[in-house]
Design a protein around this motif. Structure first.
Motif: not given
Length: 396
Positions: A363-382
């Motif tokens: 999911l990271l490689s496709h740009g669908f999610v991203e990490r916020i530091g080491n503590s959180r994970l969120r969806c990208t706009p895509s």
């Protein structure tokens, strides 16, 4: 505001305590909209509001027994059309909530209202009862589409309701539905820019969805109602994000936009997976006692709910103890709707495991999610455009 601090830039910070909300469902409407699958009912005879108010008092008492002592951080009067309630009914319900839980001064108390049922005298009555935020179901800013959506108001009614709400309540939001049949990106951009001139600090902007069991579903299945396809809906969504951000109301959730610091406190409780009591016909709740979380659901039919409450003190027909895996899945499902994402430590504590690194990397490689530091994970706009798929991948 209890349990919240404000981040730089104004966003209400997730402190790890999502608070405790109380949701009150008033199930009656003047008319049923053809797209609506909410638990709403039309009655052509007068509603015995005093009797329903007494039933709410009884159910509040039972909900307090289930929840234990709590400090309420928000109250939401939803529906249906709560603005069909008498101010005295609202006052009775709010007083009962305050008698059973601790309700600090100044917490967010929201009421949903339809422009067709707005009267200045009634609005002032709601304000006197304690309501300090109103959410108006405007849905469109042209009369043709309002008629298509089955609304009883016209644009003139909507603007009158907005003006009254701005005059009487400290906070105001309104809803619009987009991705309507034949709606171009340019059409929606013009309508949304107009909406920005009426907005105060919050907007809810929903894509039209075709829900099974609604009149729109039958028309759509018969090929008589064509909604925008996925690609066009994505363009409308992208335009929504750009215009709201440029006008100071960025998205803090998939469909909700606010000035930083003006996010709906009640809805944040849901999306941060807090506890809430769900009262009234068709109400859903999540209540914790210790490490245990119980999902509750009440009888949907208003008259059947009323009979159950009068006989047993509550209308709850389903209680389910949620295991840690189920809680972790719900946390992920709700939290990934938010721009701030999910607290991974809380998810790991509930699930007892880490995210599958291969699925996360995909999911990271496709740009669908991203990490916020080491503590959180969120969806990208895509990722927000395919949110259900992202959640399904991560929850496995």
């Amino acid at each position: 505001m209890p349990q919240d601090t404000v981040l730089d830039g104004g966003l209400l910070k997730d402190t790890g305590d999502p608070g405790f909300g109380v949701y009150v469902h008033w199930p009656f409407c003047a008319a049923k909209c053809p797209y609506c699958d909410f638990n709403s009912h039309v009655r052509h005879q007068a509603i015995d509001q005093e009797r329903f108010a007494r039933a709410f008092q009884q159910e509040i008492s039972v909900a307090r027994q289930m929840s234990g002592p709590k400090t309420v951080t928000s109250i939401f009067l939803g529906g249906g059309t709560p603005s069909l309630m008498k101010p005295e009914t609202v006052d009775t319900i709010l007083q009962s909530i305050a008698e059973h839980w601790h309700v600090p001064d100044g917490i967010e108390i929201t009421m949903e209202a339809n422009p067709s049922s707005v009267e200045a005298e009634r609005f002032r009555g709601y304000r006197a009862a304690g309501v300090n935020r109103v959410s108006l179901g405007v849905q469109a800013l042209n009369d043709r589409d309002l008629k298509f959506l089955g609304r009883l108001h016209n644009v003139e009614d909507a603007l009158k309701a907005i003006r009254l709400a701005r005059e009487i309540f400290p906070r105001m939001s309104f809803d619009l539905i987009y991705a309507r049949p034949n709606q171009t990106v340019a059409d929606w951009e013009a309508e949304l820019i107009e909406a920005m001139s009426y907005a105060v600090d919050h907007l809810s902007l929903y894509q039209l969805t075709i829900e099974e069991g609604t009149p729109f579903y039958g028309l759509h299945k018969a090929g008589k109602l064509i909604v925008p396809d996925g690609d066009h809906s994505a363009l409308l969504y992208e335009a929504t994000q750009a215009i709201t951000a440029a006008n100071g109301l960025p998205a803090y959730e998939v469909s909700n936009h606010a000035k930083p610091g003006a996010e709906s406190r009640h809805n944040l409780t849901y999306w941060r997976y807090g506890d809430y009591a769900g009262l009234g016909p068709g109400g859903h709740g999540r209540l914790s006692r210790g490490s245990e979380k119980i999902a509750t659901a009440t009888e949907r039919n208003p008259e059947a709910w009323l009979s159950l409450v009068e006989e047993h003190g509550h209308g709850i027909i389903d209680q389910e103890r949620l295991g840690y895996d189920e809680q972790a899945d719900e946390l992920l499902l709700m939290g990934l709707r938010l721009r701030e994402g999910v607290d991974l430590a809380r998810w790991q504590q509930l699930s007892g495991r880490d995210l599958d690194p291969r699925r996360e990397e995909m999911l990271l490689s496709h740009g669908f999610v991203e990490r916020i530091g080491n503590s959180r994970l969120r969806c990208t706009p895509s990722g927000m455009l395919i949110l259900d798929s992202v959640v399904a991948d991560l929850a496995c």
